[in-house]
Design a protein around this motif. Structure first.
Motif, PDB file in Angstrom:
ATOM      1  N   ALA A 103      21.279  81.384  -7.457  1.00  0.00           N
ATOM      2  CA  ALA A 103      20.787  81.621  -8.829  1.00  0.00           C
ATOM      3  C   ALA A 103      22.123  81.293  -9.929  1.00  0.00           C
ATOM      4  O   ALA A 103      21.606  80.523 -10.933  1.00  0.00           O
ATOM      5  N   SER A 104      23.205  81.935  -9.318  1.00  0.00           N
ATOM      6  CA  SER A 104      24.348  81.514 -10.333  1.00  0.00           C
ATOM      7  C   SER A 104      24.848  80.290 -10.652  1.00  0.00           C
ATOM      8  O   SER A 104      25.168  79.516 -11.702  1.00  0.00           O
ATOM      9  N   GLU A 105      24.589  79.488  -9.239  1.00  0.00           N
ATOM     10  CA  GLU A 105      24.733  78.150  -9.408  1.00  0.00           C
ATOM     11  C   GLU A 105      23.925  77.197 -10.205  1.00  0.00           C
ATOM     12  O   GLU A 105      24.187  76.164 -10.620  1.00  0.00           O
ATOM     13  N   LEU A 106      22.658  77.723 -10.431  1.00  0.00           N
ATOM     14  CA  LEU A 106      21.627  77.098 -11.174  1.00  0.00           C
ATOM     15  C   LEU A 106      21.718  77.654 -12.817  1.00  0.00           C
ATOM     16  O   LEU A 106      21.021  77.094 -13.591  1.00  0.00           O
ATOM     17  N   GLY A 107      22.677  78.313 -13.113  1.00  0.00           N
ATOM     18  CA  GLY A 107      23.259  78.732 -14.411  1.00  0.00           C
ATOM     19  C   GLY A 107      22.687  80.054 -14.819  1.00  0.00           C
ATOM     20  O   GLY A 107      22.832  80.422 -16.094  1.00  0.00           O
ATOM     21  N   ALA A 108      22.189  80.956 -14.072  1.00  0.00           N
ATOM     22  CA  ALA A 108      21.939  82.215 -14.463  1.00  0.00           C
ATOM     23  C   ALA A 108      23.345  82.981 -14.524  1.00  0.00           C
ATOM     24  O   ALA A 108      24.313  82.680 -13.873  1.00  0.00           O
TER      25      ALA A 108
END
Length: 207
Positions: free
Chosen positions: A149-154
């Protein structure tokens, strides 16, 4: 010669320990943490209760070891699924679905993980130190969800909340699946989980 004897003793001790844990898993699955007893575990393993104390100081210690092994298997299943994914979105889906499928395929492991609900909705545990170790193992198995999710910008906070949300959604569906309640709705727990994860990924990628 001394080293060989020590090695042999260690092997025998390790074998006995595994037999005890295998027996304990079956007893705990049938009786739960509260209903199980060291005597029942000993009988199932083919030993005396005194023999159990040589390896474990309490049934909580045995339960913790059984649950730790279960969580290690869960973590390995999630890691294997994530390793085969190429993109961040695929890794998020792989992690969430691997978590769900592990417990869908292994209901006894799910029951082990939910020992807290035995005897009613009240706080319980296996001891502070054991609980910390087990909670860390569960968090480690779920962490690939927040990392993807962090990799997706979260943000870190949103990624962690998504991880918790996936855990809650999966366990709710698993409860319906293993109790047979899902049939009341004419639905598939797996399909619902997959649709939920797809929706969460869409929200992240569209943001």
């Amino acid at each position: 010669m001394v080293e060989k004897r020590q090695s042999r003793r260690a092997a025998v001790s390790g074998h006995k320990r595994e037999l005890i844990l295998d027996a304990a898993k079956q007893v705990f699955a049938a009786e739960g943490l509260e209903g199980a007893s060291l005597r029942a575990i000993a009988v199932h393993a083919g030993y005396t209760p005194a023999a159990l104390y040589f390896h474990f100081d309490s049934k909580e210690a045995i339960y913790a070891e059984v649950l730790k092994a279960s969580l290690a298997s869960l973590g390995a299943a999630v890691d294997q699924a994530v390793a085969q994914a190429r993109t961040s979105a695929q890794r998020l889906k792989a992690a969430a679905m691997a978590f769900f499928r592990f417990y869908a395929d292994n209901p006894r492991d799910l029951d082990l993980g939910f020992y807290l609900f035995r005897g009613g909705m009240k706080p319980a545990g296996l001891g502070h130190e054991r609980d910390e170790v087990l909670n860390a193992a569960l968090e480690s198995a779920l962490r690939p969800i927040s990392e993807a999710a962090s990799e997706l910008g979260a943000s870190r906070q949103k990624a962690n909340l998504l991880m918790v949300d996936c855990f809650a959604h999966a366990t709710g569906l698993l409860l319906l699946l293993h109790t047979g309640r899902i049939r009341m709705f004419g639905a598939s727990a797996s399909d619902l989980m997959e649709a939920y994860v797809k929706d969460r990924i869409a929200h992240l990628t569209e943001a």
